[in-house]
Design a protein around this motif. Structure first.
Motif, mmCIF file in Angstrom:
data_model
loop_
_atom_site.group_PDB
_atom_site.id
_atom_site.type_symbol
_atom_site.label_atom_id
_atom_site.label_comp_id
_atom_site.label_asym_id
_atom_site.label_seq_id
_atom_site.Cartn_x
_atom_site.Cartn_y
_atom_site.Cartn_z
ATOM 1 N N VAL A 197 0.885 -1.167 0.000
ATOM 2 C CA VAL A 197 0.000 0.000 0.000
ATOM 3 C C VAL A 197 0.916 1.208 0.000
ATOM 4 C CG1 VAL A 197 -1.874 1.162 1.192
ATOM 5 C CG2 VAL A 197 -1.580 -1.302 1.446
ATOM 6 N N THR A 198 0.885 2.000 -1.059
ATOM 7 C CA THR A 198 1.860 3.098 -1.131
ATOM 8 C C THR A 198 1.216 4.402 -1.597
ATOM 9 O OG1 THR A 198 3.879 3.855 -2.202
ATOM 10 C CG2 THR A 198 2.507 2.340 -3.438
ATOM 11 N N ALA A 199 1.803 5.493 -1.129
ATOM 12 C CA ALA A 199 1.250 6.810 -1.472
ATOM 13 C C ALA A 199 1.519 7.150 -2.928
ATOM 14 C CB ALA A 199 1.848 7.880 -0.569
ATOM 15 N N HIS A 200 2.650 6.708 -3.444
ATOM 16 C CA HIS A 200 2.874 6.952 -4.864
ATOM 17 C C HIS A 200 3.536 5.729 -5.494
ATOM 18 C CE1 HIS A 200 6.113 9.540 -2.845
ATOM 19 N NE2 HIS A 200 6.315 8.270 -2.617
ATOM 20 N N ALA A 201 2.734 5.019 -6.250
ATOM 21 C CA ALA A 201 3.231 3.803 -6.895
ATOM 22 C C ALA A 201 3.570 4.141 -8.331
ATOM 23 C CB ALA A 201 2.165 2.726 -6.854
ATOM 24 N N ASP B 57 -10.964 -6.851 -1.274
ATOM 25 C CA ASP B 57 -10.847 -7.923 -2.271
ATOM 26 C C ASP B 57 -9.442 -8.503 -2.277
ATOM 27 O OD1 ASP B 57 -13.428 -7.571 -2.920
ATOM 28 O OD2 ASP B 57 -13.081 -6.504 -4.823
ATOM 29 N N ALA B 58 -8.479 -7.593 -2.225
ATOM 30 C CA ALA B 58 -7.088 -8.046 -2.247
ATOM 31 C C ALA B 58 -6.806 -8.922 -1.038
ATOM 32 C CB ALA B 58 -6.144 -6.835 -2.262
ATOM 33 N N GLY C 43 7.455 -10.951 -5.896
ATOM 34 C CA GLY C 43 6.425 -11.840 -5.388
ATOM 35 C C GLY C 43 5.268 -11.192 -4.683
ATOM 36 N N ALA C 44 5.135 -9.863 -4.821
ATOM 37 C CA ALA C 44 4.014 -9.214 -4.160
ATOM 38 C C ALA C 44 2.713 -9.634 -4.833
ATOM 39 C CB ALA C 44 4.175 -7.694 -4.207
ATOM 40 N N LEU C 45 1.638 -9.690 -4.048
ATOM 41 C CA LEU C 45 0.361 -10.113 -4.588
ATOM 42 C C LEU C 45 -0.339 -8.957 -5.277
ATOM 43 C CD1 LEU C 45 -1.208 -12.771 -4.440
ATOM 44 C CD2 LEU C 45 -2.494 -11.812 -2.528
ATOM 45 N N GLU C 46 -0.212 -7.765 -4.655
ATOM 46 C CA GLU C 46 -0.897 -6.580 -5.170
ATOM 47 C C GLU C 46 -0.070 -5.355 -4.821
ATOM 48 O OE1 GLU C 46 -3.720 -5.916 -6.716
ATOM 49 O OE2 GLU C 46 -5.156 -7.557 -6.384
ATOM 50 N N VAL C 47 -0.269 -4.264 -5.586
ATOM 51 C CA VAL C 47 0.267 -2.965 -5.178
ATOM 52 C C VAL C 47 -0.896 -1.985 -5.209
ATOM 53 C CG1 VAL C 47 1.866 -1.109 -5.672
ATOM 54 C CG2 VAL C 47 2.569 -3.467 -6.066
ATOM 55 N N ALA D 103 7.906 1.577 -12.088
ATOM 56 C CA ALA D 103 9.143 0.872 -11.745
ATOM 57 C C ALA D 103 8.997 0.157 -10.406
ATOM 58 C CB ALA D 103 10.297 1.880 -11.674
ATOM 59 N N LEU D 104 8.399 0.894 -9.452
ATOM 60 C CA LEU D 104 8.248 0.310 -8.129
ATOM 61 C C LEU D 104 7.323 -0.893 -8.174
ATOM 62 C CD1 LEU D 104 8.046 2.049 -4.798
ATOM 63 C CD2 LEU D 104 6.095 0.622 -5.384
ATOM 64 N N THR D 105 6.212 -0.733 -8.910
ATOM 65 C CA THR D 105 5.242 -1.818 -9.000
ATOM 66 C C THR D 105 5.880 -3.067 -9.602
ATOM 67 O OG1 THR D 105 3.598 -0.114 -9.410
ATOM 68 C CG2 THR D 105 2.920 -2.376 -9.789
#
Lengths: 639, 210
Positions: free
Chosen positions: B86-90, B118-119, B102-106, B93-95
């Motif tokens: 959970v990020t203020a500015h995605a 949902d996530a 291996g992250a499930l969601e950004v 590149a970061l995503t």
């Protein structure tokens, strides 16, 4: 009657410094031997030369020892020394030697010779030395004599001739026979008063010549006396007359010189006063105006400053000010109180800068009151027009503010990512809480208690967001605010509000160590925030992205340094400044950053200095840099 | 990480902002989910040493250890907890970096409640599936333990598709015997069909043991 060589020698020795006396004595010896050897035997001539010289050397030596200006005869002290030493003591002493030599070689009676020698030497000294000195000193001045003075001198000379003619012709008819020298007295006094000691010397010399002529004419002078007695009477009279006359001449000259000095000092003072563009007035202890300068008079006549109205001489300026103050002017009231405090000694001086738009002229004045250092008291009041200086100061401040604003806007631009993050946090809280609240209300039964907590948190978040936006708006605004009383800790906290996210984004830990209960300072909030913001931002950027060795932290510390100042230190663990950078960083356009403007630090320092503080940069032993600035504690806030 | 297998999946929230933590906690509570919240990555890391399973709602930008740092450390420790950033500015590149690791969601702050939930549900479902599978595998292993050595040999060979005769030849016994063993294997492994037995053997990694 009088023996000139010794006296002439004395006069020269007074003029020539002792180390060159030998040349004078050599010249004297040459003349002496040339003349005397034709008449006398060499041993006698030599002995006489020695005794003659002894008189001159004694007189000149002692006079030189006793006075600073041996060749001048213009003060009572110098003339007295000359008269006592050169005129009496030296002839008195040297005549013993003289008499011994003469009585030895020529078989004359010792005391007879001594008497003769003493009187003629004394008279010669008194008449010739001042005359020679006067001629040597005054030959330049004589050229500048006005016609009247020349005429006067000629008249005196004519008077002497007339008197001597009258005396020699008049014997027996007006009873001058027994006091034939009395008519000379008025003339001698005249020269003493008008021509000083040199005049006395010259006129005595003239009298001697004229009197000698008379005396040698047989019965013109003291017809009942022998010729030796006549001469002796003449000598005694002239010596006795000369002593007081020389003193009178010196007194007159001294007085005249003092007058001249005073007059030139006065002229100097009044021309200085007149040349000052400031308005100057001198008042006595009661506030009455004693004197004003030209500028004051002009300003009073044109009514430029209301406080100057009716600043007539002898009027009490305090009353004038009190009257003006009662009518309208706070400036007059302040001036009145300031002058009063100086006059009654409760203040060592008074200075005040103020603005006046009297008579349609927008002007800045600096009024100052300085006490007169005299037993009568009083003070000097000065009004100086400092409009130009004030305008320049205001102009400088305006451009400094402009520049500060520009760099502030720039910095805020650099901070965009940080600021959006800083705003996003409370917005996320608000959004998440609001959505959760909606769900709690939709539930059956609705969870109202939880919703109340949620609303409180939303309000707090909204407040936080509004604090950030307000601070941003403040920083972007053109700052025209006045100085206010501030807590440096608040300034640091405000700044942290803007820049905390920048530290997070750049993965730098930002910590604050704020001293509890700091004394207040005076200053412009926005500008001081800008300073802290600038330093903190530099510190964060000094820790580069790929700097992984050692800690990545920035510490902002506030501290009370002493009774007079508080300090803010911003220290980082970055790479530190290059060699000599601790000075260069404050120079405009110096930057170590890729996108730096090189204006941040010069502006920050200028702001701190405008607040009466100082700023410096230190390289830390552990690496990294510490920027520190000090601000003076507000005296008014401390009271 | 055998101990993990016994744990129920849990939800962890790691965010430096207390207000954001509270909001997420409430959102989860509104759908009946509980969570543990942590203010710093370091705090959560300490907790993770005891073993965690489930999903982490992780802030990217935090003072000290960042979210990406934490992800890297969890991966290094072999944790398979699901990570939802959970990020203020995605930015892209970061995503990409996060997803590759291996992250499930950004998710972007501020987030939509439904998207977040949902996530989380997705992560939990995935975790539950994994857990079911893990439990099945454990059951298979237990059953496999009950087989005799000869039965294991027979099972290992038949699942490769060999005929009973071929197996008998390989093991040097009669085809009949193999048949009996095979029935015993099917019974002990509780396989309804040969196809299922093959699948179980595959899960147990049997062919690889050969």
């Amino acid at each position: 009657v009088l023996w000139p060589p010794n006296a002439v020698l004395t006069a020269f020795l007074l003029f020539v410094p002792p180390r060159r006396w030998w040349s004078v004595l050599l010249g004297a010896a040459a003349a002496h031997f040339a003349v005397q050897l034709q008449v006398w035997s060499p041993p006698f001539v030599t002995a006489i030369f020695v005794t003659n010289c002894s008189e001159a050397i004694f007189a000149a030596g002692v006079i030189r020892y006793l006075t600073d200006e041996p060749s001048k005869f213009d003060t009572l002290r110098r003339v007295s020394i000359f008269v006592l030493i050169g005129g009496l003591a030296a002839p008195f002493v040297s005549s013993f030697l003289d008499a011994a030599v003469v009585s030895l070689f020529n078989d004359e009676r010792y005391w007879h010779v001594w008497k003769m020698r003493f009187l003629s030497n004394a008279l010669a000294q008194l008449a010739i030395v001042p005359a020679v000195a006067g001629i040597l000193n005054g030959s330049g001045a004589v050229h500048k004599w006005p016609l009247g003075r020349w005429l006067e001198a000629v008249a005196v000379g004519a008077g002497f001739i007339l008197v001597s003619v009258a005396v020699s012709a008049d014997v027996g008819r007006f009873g001058l026979a027994n006091a034939p020298l009395a008519p000379y007295l008025p003339l001698l006094l005249w020269t003493a008063v008008r021509f000083g000691s040199a005049g006395v010397g010259l006129s005595v010399l003239g009298t001697v010549l004229l009197a000698v002529i008379s005396a040698l004419q047989g019965d013109a002078l003291f017809p009942t006396m022998s010729s030796v007695d006549r001469i002796r009477a003449l000598q005694v009279f002239l010596i006795c007359a000369t002593l007081p006359l020389m003193c009178v001449g010196a007194l007159v000259e001294e007085r005249q010189n003092a007058d001249n000095a005073l007059r030139s000092t006065d002229m100097l003072k009044s021309s200085i006063l007149a040349s000052i563009p400031s308005l100057v007035a001198v008042i006595d202890r009661n506030g009455h105006i004693i004197a004003v300068n030209e500028s004051w008079r002009t300003a009073r006549d044109t009514g430029v400053i209301p406080e100057l109205f009716s600043g007539e001489l002898d009027a009490s300026y305090l009353n004038v000010l009190a009257a003006v103050a009662n009518r309208r002017s706070a400036n007059a009231r302040a001036a009145h109180d300031g002058i009063k405090s100086v006059l009654d000694g409760s203040a060592p001086g008074f200075t005040r800068e103020y603005f006046s738009s009297e008579g349609g002229h927008d002007q800045w004045w600096m009024m100052s009151v300085v006490p007169l250092k005299s037993s009568e008291g009083g003070a000097v009041i000065t009004y100086a027009d400092i409009t130009a200086r004030k305008h320049a100061e205001l102009e400088a401040q305006r451009s400094r503010d402009e520049l500060a604003h520009t760099t502030r806007v720039w910095v805020m631009g650099e901070l965009t990512a940080s600021l959006s993050h800083q705003l996003n946090q409370p917005l996320t809280g608000i959004m998440g809480n609001a959505q959760a609240g909606r769900r709690f209300l939709d539930a059956t039964p609705p969870n109202v208690t939880e919703v109340q907590h949620i609303l409180n948190d939303i309000i707090a978040d909204a407040q936080r967001a509004s604090d950030v936006t307000r601070t941003i708006r403040d920083m972007l605004r053109k700052d025209a605010s006045q100085d206010e009383v501030l807590d440096v800790n608040d300034v640091v906290r405000d700044t942290t509000l803007l820049i905390a996210s920048q530290a997070v984004i750049r993965n730098v830990s930002l910590e604050c160590e704020l001293a509890p209960s700091l004394p207040m300072i005076r200053g412009k909030l926005i500008q001081l925030r800008q300073v802290v913001l600038n330093l903190t931002m530099n510190a964060i950027e000094a820790i580069s992205e790929d700097w992984t060795v050692g800690p990545r932290s920035v510490l902002v510390r506030t501290e009370r340094i002493d009774a007079k100042s508080v300090e803010v230190v911003v220290a980082d663990t970055g790479l530190g400044l290059p060699d000599g950078g601790d000075q260069q960083v404050f120079e405009p356009l110096f930057t170590t950053k890729k996108t730096g403007m090189g204006m941040g630090l010069p502006i920050a320092r200028a702001i701190v200095e405008a607040h009466g503080g100082t700023m410096s940069a230190d390289r830390l032993p552990s690496g990294g840099t510490a920027f520190r600035f000090r601000l003076p504690i507000s005296r008014r806030a401390a009271e | 990480m055998k101990a993990v297998d016994d744990r129920r999946p849990a939800i962890f929230v790691v965010d430096d902002d207390p207000s954001v933590r509270a909001a997420i906690k409430r959102l989860l509570a509104s759908v009946g989910l509980t969570c543990e919240t942590y203010g710093t990555a370091a705090d959560f890391l300490k907790r993770a040493e005891q073993g965690v399973t489930g999903c982490v709602l992780l802030d990217v930008r935090m003072p000290g250890l960042s979210g990406m740092d934490l992800q890297r450390m969890l991966n290094a420790a072999g944790s398979d907890v699901a990570i939802i950033f959970v990020t203020a500015h995605a930015d892209v590149a970061l995503t990409v970096r996060a997803m590759k690791a291996g992250a499930l969601e950004v998710l972007t702050k501020p987030f939509d409640d439904q998207v977040l939930l949902d996530a989380v549900h997705h992560a939990l479902d995935r975790e539950r599936n994994r857990q079911t599978e893990r439990e099945a595998l454990r059951a298979y292993r237990e059953r496999f333990e009950t087989l005799t050595t000869r039965e294991r040999e027979v099972m290992a060979l038949v699942v490769t598709g060999m005929l009973n005769k071929q197996v008998a030849d390989t093991l040097g016994t009669a085809e009949k015997t193999i048949k009996a063993h095979r029935a015993q294997v099917m019974h002990k492994m509780q396989a309804d069909s040969f196809a299922q037995l093959v699948r179980i053997a595959d899960r147990l990694g049997l062919p690889a043991n050969r």
